[in-house]
Design a protein around this motif. Structure first.
Motif, PDB file in Angstrom:
ATOM      1  N   THR A 149       0.766  -1.337   0.039  1.00  0.00           N
ATOM      2  CA  THR A 149      -0.024   0.083   0.163  1.00  0.00           C
ATOM      3  C   THR A 149       0.876   1.079  -0.012  1.00  0.00           C
ATOM      4  N   CYS A 150       1.916   1.036   0.495  1.00  0.00           N
ATOM      5  CA  CYS A 150       2.753   2.469   0.333  1.00  0.00           C
ATOM      6  C   CYS A 150       4.108   1.900   0.512  1.00  0.00           C
ATOM      7  N   ASN A 151       5.044   1.981  -0.692  1.00  0.00           N
ATOM      8  CA  ASN A 151       6.082   1.366  -1.023  1.00  0.00           C
ATOM      9  C   ASN A 151       7.292   2.314  -1.568  1.00  0.00           C
ATOM     10  N   CYS A 152       8.378   2.032  -1.915  1.00  0.00           N
ATOM     11  CA  CYS A 152       9.184   2.757  -2.755  1.00  0.00           C
ATOM     12  C   CYS A 152       8.889   3.218  -4.051  1.00  0.00           C
ATOM     13  N   HIS A 153       7.768   2.705  -4.768  1.00  0.00           N
ATOM     14  CA  HIS A 153       7.138   3.352  -6.044  1.00  0.00           C
ATOM     15  C   HIS A 153       6.116   4.246  -5.577  1.00  0.00           C
ATOM     16  N   SER A 154       5.360   4.346  -4.520  1.00  0.00           N
ATOM     17  CA  SER A 154       4.974   5.547  -3.912  1.00  0.00           C
ATOM     18  C   SER A 154       5.512   6.746  -3.795  1.00  0.00           C
ATOM     19  N   PHE A 155       6.759   6.499  -2.970  1.00  0.00           N
ATOM     20  CA  PHE A 155       7.642   7.770  -2.994  1.00  0.00           C
ATOM     21  C   PHE A 155       8.198   8.546  -4.068  1.00  0.00           C
ATOM     22  N   VAL A 156       8.548   7.490  -5.141  1.00  0.00           N
ATOM     23  CA  VAL A 156       9.032   8.120  -6.344  1.00  0.00           C
ATOM     24  C   VAL A 156       7.949   8.697  -7.109  1.00  0.00           C
ATOM     25  N   ASN A 171       1.715   6.900 -10.956  1.00  0.00           N
ATOM     26  CA  ASN A 171       1.286   6.140  -9.732  1.00  0.00           C
ATOM     27  C   ASN A 171       2.195   4.922  -9.995  1.00  0.00           C
ATOM     28  N   VAL A 172       1.996   3.958  -8.883  1.00  0.00           N
ATOM     29  CA  VAL A 172       3.175   2.935  -8.876  1.00  0.00           C
ATOM     30  C   VAL A 172       2.951   1.978 -10.036  1.00  0.00           C
ATOM     31  N   VAL A 173       1.819   1.736 -10.850  1.00  0.00           N
ATOM     32  CA  VAL A 173       1.742   0.944 -11.893  1.00  0.00           C
ATOM     33  C   VAL A 173       2.563   1.602 -13.228  1.00  0.00           C
ATOM     34  N   ASN A 174       2.098   2.785 -13.485  1.00  0.00           N
ATOM     35  CA  ASN A 174       2.414   3.141 -14.753  1.00  0.00           C
ATOM     36  C   ASN A 174       4.170   3.845 -14.652  1.00  0.00           C
ATOM     37  N   LEU A 175       4.551   3.952 -13.141  1.00  0.00           N
ATOM     38  CA  LEU A 175       5.941   4.111 -13.008  1.00  0.00           C
ATOM     39  C   LEU A 175       6.799   2.911 -13.198  1.00  0.00           C
ATOM     40  N   ALA A 176       6.255   1.662 -12.597  1.00  0.00           N
ATOM     41  CA  ALA A 176       7.082   0.459 -12.880  1.00  0.00           C
ATOM     42  C   ALA A 176       7.206  -0.064 -14.147  1.00  0.00           C
ATOM     43  N   ALA A 177       6.158   0.346 -14.997  1.00  0.00           N
ATOM     44  CA  ALA A 177       6.197  -0.039 -16.624  1.00  0.00           C
ATOM     45  C   ALA A 177       7.177   0.881 -17.021  1.00  0.00           C
TER      46      ALA A 177
END
Length: 241
Positions: A149-156, A171-177
């Motif tokens: 729910t609140c991880n490193c991707h949330s921070f970036v 968001n965490v999804v489009n950032l990871a992609a």
């Protein structure tokens, strides 16, 4: 006496303006990346996670770097690592152009800026790069870490939205992609080190588990990816940014 020809005044002014512009651009260029010293100015950086990346190699740990190249990453409850990437050395990175891709004021030093940043015409924080990172760091130093729910991707993602990178909406999804599709490998060894554990685990799983292992891997990937898709696009308050 022979009169010497002189270029028109407008042409001279245009030439001077071009030279001044080139000087300004040259003086404001981002610092160079230094892989050996782990300095990645104005970059998003990525490294694989133990166990999880062995099964799903496109999922890993992510951070963002200050203008001097120091890495910041959200690594635990109320804790943002500074210059100590939590899960090992950087394997992939993506450098961001502050001038072309972000809505920030790059003419002022982050450490000389006022604590309160103004807002631009579209309502984003009109800060310098380091100002934006400092504010996100202060915010996440008061947040509990949770892988789901609140991880490193949330921070970036929070940092990129504060910077107005590519108009925001991260968001965490489009950032990871984004980092998976566009990130550059630090070296060939880092690429091998990222995918080799997956290849070994996959090979051993097929050898000893067969279809049972494939079913487990597909189910694990489906649940993990599905959670973040649902939490990002269906239940928008579930995953924090």
């Amino acid at each position: 006496m022979i009169d010497c020809w002189q270029p028109p005044t407008s042409a001279m002014e245009a030439s001077l303006d071009l030279e001044n512009q080139q000087m300004m651009e040259g003086s404001s260029q981002t610092l160079q990346i230094d892989r050996r010293s782990a300095r990645f100015p104005c970059c998003i950086v990525w490294t694989p996670l133990p166990v999880i990346s062995w099964l799903v190699p496109f999922i890993g740990h992510i951070g963002i770097c200050r203008e001097d190249g120091v890495i910041l990453d959200f690594a635990g409850p109320n804790f943002v690592c500074v210059d100590n990437f939590a899960f090992g050395p950087v394997t992939r990175y993506l450098q961001i152009s502050k001038a072309k891709q972000c809505h920030i004021n790059s003419q002022q030093s982050a450490y000389d800026a006022d604590d309160q940043c103004g807002q631009d015409e579209i309502g984003r924080d009109a800060c310098t790069w380091d100002d934006a990172l400092r504010k996100s760091t202060q915010e996440f130093q008061h947040k509990s870490y949770n892988l789901f729910t609140c991880n490193c991707h949330s921070f970036v993602a929070n940092n990129l939205n504060r910077l107005g990178f590519q108009s925001g909406g991260w968001n965490v999804v489009n950032l990871a992609a984004f980092i998976f599709l566009n990130g550059r490998w630090v070296s060939k060894a880092s690429m091998v080190g990222t995918f080799l554990p997956f290849v070994v685990v996959f090979g051993l799983g097929i050898m000893f588990g067969g279809w049972t292992f494939l079913t487990f891997l597909a189910f694990f990937t489906f649940v993990l990816v599905g959670w973040f898709l649902l939490g990002t696009y269906c239940f928008k308050n579930l995953i924090q940014l």
